[in-house]
Motif scaffolding. Structure first.
Motif, PDB file in Angstrom:
ATOM      1  N   THR A   6       3.429 112.094  45.045  1.00  0.00           N
ATOM      2  CA  THR A   6       3.614 110.732  46.085  1.00  0.00           C
ATOM      3  C   THR A   6       2.320 110.397  46.238  1.00  0.00           C
ATOM      4  N   ALA A  56       4.684 108.122  43.572  1.00  0.00           N
ATOM      5  CA  ALA A  56       6.146 108.564  43.250  1.00  0.00           C
ATOM      6  C   ALA A  56       7.125 108.439  44.502  1.00  0.00           C
ATOM      7  N   ASP A  57       8.294 107.910  44.327  1.00  0.00           N
ATOM      8  CA  ASP A  57       9.174 107.748  45.352  1.00  0.00           C
ATOM      9  C   ASP A  57      10.364 108.561  45.399  1.00  0.00           C
ATOM     10  N   PRO A  58      10.138 109.626  46.612  1.00  0.00           N
ATOM     11  CA  PRO A  58      11.097 110.552  46.736  1.00  0.00           C
ATOM     12  C   PRO A  58      12.587 110.414  47.152  1.00  0.00           C
ATOM     13  N   SER A  88       9.371 106.629  39.071  1.00  0.00           N
ATOM     14  CA  SER A  88       8.258 107.413  39.258  1.00  0.00           C
ATOM     15  C   SER A  88       7.510 108.063  38.109  1.00  0.00           C
ATOM     16  N   ILE A 146       5.145 118.551  43.470  1.00  0.00           N
ATOM     17  CA  ILE A 146       6.425 117.698  43.494  1.00  0.00           C
ATOM     18  C   ILE A 146       7.203 118.030  44.944  1.00  0.00           C
ATOM     19  N   TYR A 183      13.406 112.324  42.480  1.00  0.00           N
ATOM     20  CA  TYR A 183      12.334 111.326  41.742  1.00  0.00           C
ATOM     21  C   TYR A 183      13.113 111.024  40.413  1.00  0.00           C
ATOM     22  N   SER A 209      13.393 119.928  45.353  1.00  0.00           N
ATOM     23  CA  SER A 209      12.627 118.970  44.626  1.00  0.00           C
ATOM     24  C   SER A 209      13.398 118.789  43.184  1.00  0.00           C
ATOM     25  N   VAL A 222      14.130 116.122  39.898  1.00  0.00           N
ATOM     26  CA  VAL A 222      13.697 115.225  38.997  1.00  0.00           C
ATOM     27  C   VAL A 222      14.911 114.765  38.224  1.00  0.00           C
TER      28      VAL A 222
END
Length: 714
Positions: free
Chosen positions: A186, A190-192, A198, A216, A221, A243, A245
């Motif tokens: 972030t 990066a956009d959570p 991201s 992370i 993401y 978390s 992805v």
């Protein structure tokens, strides 16, 4: 004499006493959740199964059973342990989606579990024998509250029919804290929320954290392209429940200097069909030496890890692989010292765990303490070539099509391939409801298969302390799957427990040899041994009784038919030719006139011995002791074959070593006018496995000649 002695050949002077086997760890992975089958829960739905037919909902389900819910119906689970999270394996009809309401102790939660067919109903028409498969999917939910053992959690179909297979209950840990000195994605933008792309933020964080940790944080993401140049770095999340992805291609690189450590987050893709030319994998290529992958949740990808190049000393442990359209993990050559352990794999679309020694051998690598369930195409665990490979303490269940629980194979697929070499250790594994019908062969594959597909097995294959439960077909299969009859040899099977087979304990379909010691069986469906090498006349498969075997002494009596699950051994057919298709050998042969021509069922082909070299002999192995009463000997029926007399005797043996004369030497007249056929009656009380025709003279040609040797019970 042990119970199997009557069914197998004793290799005189070669039995070896074994030291007691070491104690074993429990088979399968150590996992943080407890699974409950839907069919064992209460509710208002309809149970389906059990079924072992390829391409059905029940056959792909865990335990081969599931519960179908119409809208408004529910299945209620008794929680087996303290939990705050649940994962549900389910299926909905093709093209549909909806949701499951969740009730805790009768109270409906605001949260629902989305269900969809988007990732299911996969077609792979380029794979012979494949049908529509991959019916199930998995969906998980943090409940937002704690439940205790004995509480009730129900899932209820709302607006779509849902088939529920199994629920996993887990106490998910809270999110971990950021490690000191780490670089957060972030901090690089990066956009959570999962809305923005991201990808570049991840790349910048990896570059900035070389030698350290990329963090992370909790959140979702989205990556739109794969990462590469990943080396000397740790990628760490707050836990795979926190978390996440979203990408179908996480790392794609052909090489790395290594020391890459990936842990504690989820990678969830959007792969809905299998496209083998696309690298839609969590890792495609190399992580480099001394790397690791742990604590990951991997889902909706083509392959979890497709590993090429250098991955020496890689450790892959404590991960979950769910809903891949192809393999869970494949060591695609070059792997040295790789350890894959304590992983859980469900609903893979090809081999769940595989080593394929393409380009260079996989060496000194192992699959240990993994749990594999419901691979819906191919094998649970497959070893295609490699040197000094180990498969230890794994639990494999519910294979569905074109595969076994464990396959040890020289099937190469492509060149340059490196066949099995050194010692292949298959130890302490448990196989439950594994093995499947192969529509390409039109016969089944066993729970544990040794396959000399493209070349003979030259490695030492050591199979120890195996438990096989409820195999729908056979327990152990020895085959040359390419149909060319390469030998499956150098095999020992020690200390196996077989509880329930649909057909046989041993399914031997190629030439070779295996020693069995301490193998006990109960609940055998048809017979103990099916011993019918293919192609006909290619050689024999010798089963040596090393002692301690019980419960599987009978032999399937008819190599012209396949045993069907539970049918029992058919009674003897007095009109069946016992010699047809059986292995035949001779003291010599002339040109293309090989011994197999005398048992191929075709009177127009024939065996001819070496010329000018009497006496000559032809020997046929009937596969089991038989009460033979009559031999029919033939020469080709054409008139071009002039009448002749052959002087011959008949000998018999129970074990292929000690012989007795059944019929003394006598002249037999073969005349085309009478069909070129003679009949030899054998004495009452004859019971032999091996028949030998000893020929000392032939008035029509300076060699022994037979186009067919037929043996009958009457």
């Amino acid at each position: 004499m042990t119970a199997v002695a009557a069914a197998v050949v004793m290799a005189a002077g070669t039995l070896v006493a074994l030291a007691p086997a070491p104690a074993h760890a429990a088979a399968g992975a150590t996992v943080p959740f407890t699974s409950v089958e839907a069919e064992s829960a209460s509710g208002t739905g309809t149970r389906i199964g059990p079924d072992h037919t390829q391409g059905t909902l029940a056959s792909e389900a865990s335990g081969r059973q599931a519960v179908r819910l119409s809208p408004g119906q529910r299945v209620e689970f008794t929680v087996p342990r303290a939990a705050n999270a649940v994962n549900v394996a389910y299926s909905v009809p093709d093209g549909q989606s909806g949701s499951l309401d969740v009730h805790v102790n009768g109270r409906r939660l605001a949260k629902t579990i989305p269900v969809t067919s988007k990732y299911s109903y996969v077609e792979t028409p380029w794979i012979p024998g494949a049908r529509t498969h991959h019916f199930y999917d998995n969906a998980r939910l943090l409940l937002g509250e704690n439940v205790q053992a004995g509480d009730k959690v129900a899932v209820q179909a709302t607006n779509v029919q849902v088939t529920v297979d199994v629920a996993d209950f887990e106490q998910a840990a809270g999110p971990a804290s950021q490690p000191a000195g780490s670089v957060s994605v972030t901090s690089k933008g990066a956009d959570p929320s999962g809305q923005g792309d991201s990808t570049q933020a991840f790349r910048e964080a990896i570059a900035a954290a070389r030698g350290g940790v990329v963090w992370i944080p909790p959140g979702e993401y989205r990556l739109t392209s794969s990462l590469n140049g990943v080396q000397d770095v740790t990628l760490r999340g707050a836990g795979h429940w926190h978390s996440v992805v979203r990408t179908s291609r996480f790392i794609d690189q052909s090489s790395s200097s290594g020391n890459v450590h990936i842990r504690d987050f989820a990678v969830i893709g959007e792969v809905t069909e299998r496209v083998d030319s696309s690298p839609d994998n969590f890792v495609n290529g190399s992580l480099g030496p001394n790397s690791s992958v742990s604590g990951m949740w991997l889902q909706h990808l083509k392959v979890g890890l497709w590993l090429t190049g250098t991955n020496d000393n890689l450790v892959v442990e404590n991960n979950r692989f769910l809903d891949m359209t192809a393999d869970g993990l494949n060591l695609n050559g070059h792997a040295r010292g790789v350890r894959v352990r304590h992983n859980f794999l469900r609903n893979q679309g090809d081999d769940a765990l595989a080593m394929w020694s393409l380009n260079a051998p996989d060496v000194d690598s192992s699959f240990e303490n993994n749990t594999v369930t419901q691979p819906n195409l191919a094998n649970g665990i497959a070893i295609y070539g490699g040197t000094d490979i180990a498969v230890r303490n794994n639990l494999v269940s519910d294979t569905n099509a074109l595969g076994s629980g464990i396959a040890i194979s020289n099937q190469k697929f492509l060149d340059p391939f490196h066949p099995l070499a050194g010692t292949i250790t298959v130890d302490g594994n448990t196989l439950v409801r594994t093995g499947a019908m192969n529509p390409n062969w039109n016969h089944p594959m066993g729970a544990l298969r040794v396959d000399s597909y493209d070349s003979a097995i030259e490695a030492q294959v050591r199979i120890t302390d195996t438990t096989i439960t409820d195999s729908p077909y056979s327990a152990f299969e020895f085959v040359s799957g390419g149909g060319r009859g390469y030998a499956a040899k150098n095999i020992t099977v020690d200390g196996a427990t077989v509880r329930g087979t649909g057909t046989v304990v041993v399914q031997a379909e190629t030439q070779g040899a295996a020693v069995f010691r301490g193998v006990t069986a109960t609940g055998v469906g048809a017979a103990g041994v099916y011993n019918c090498p293919y192609p006909s006349g290619s050689g024999t498969f010798t089963l040596t009784d090393g002692g301690g075997n019980s419960g599987w002494s009978s032999i399937w009596s008819d190599c012209s038919t396949w045993p069907q699950p539970g049918q029992g051994n058919p009674g003897p057919d007095p009109g069946r030719n016992l010699a047809e298709g059986r292995p035949a050998t001779a003291t010599g042969s002339q040109d293309v006139y090989t011994p197999a021509k005398a048992v191929d069922g075709d009177a127009h082909t024939y065996w001819e011995s070496a010329n000018h070299a009497f006496p000559q002999a032809l020997t046929v192995d009937l596969g089991a002791r038989e009460a033979v009463r009559r031999l029919v000997l033939k020469l080709p029926p054409q008139s071009a074959w002039q009448a002749r007399t052959q002087t011959l005797s008949v000998q018999g043996s129970a074990d292929g070593s000690a012989w007795s004369t059944l019929v003394a030497a006598k002249d037999y007249r073969f005349d085309p006018a009478g069909g070129n056929t003679v009949t030899v009656a054998l004495p009452d009380g004859t019971s032999v496995r091996h028949l030998r025709l000893q020929v000392t003279a032939n008035t029509g040609w300076p060699a022994a000649q037979f186009s067919e040797v037929e043996a009958y019970l009457s």
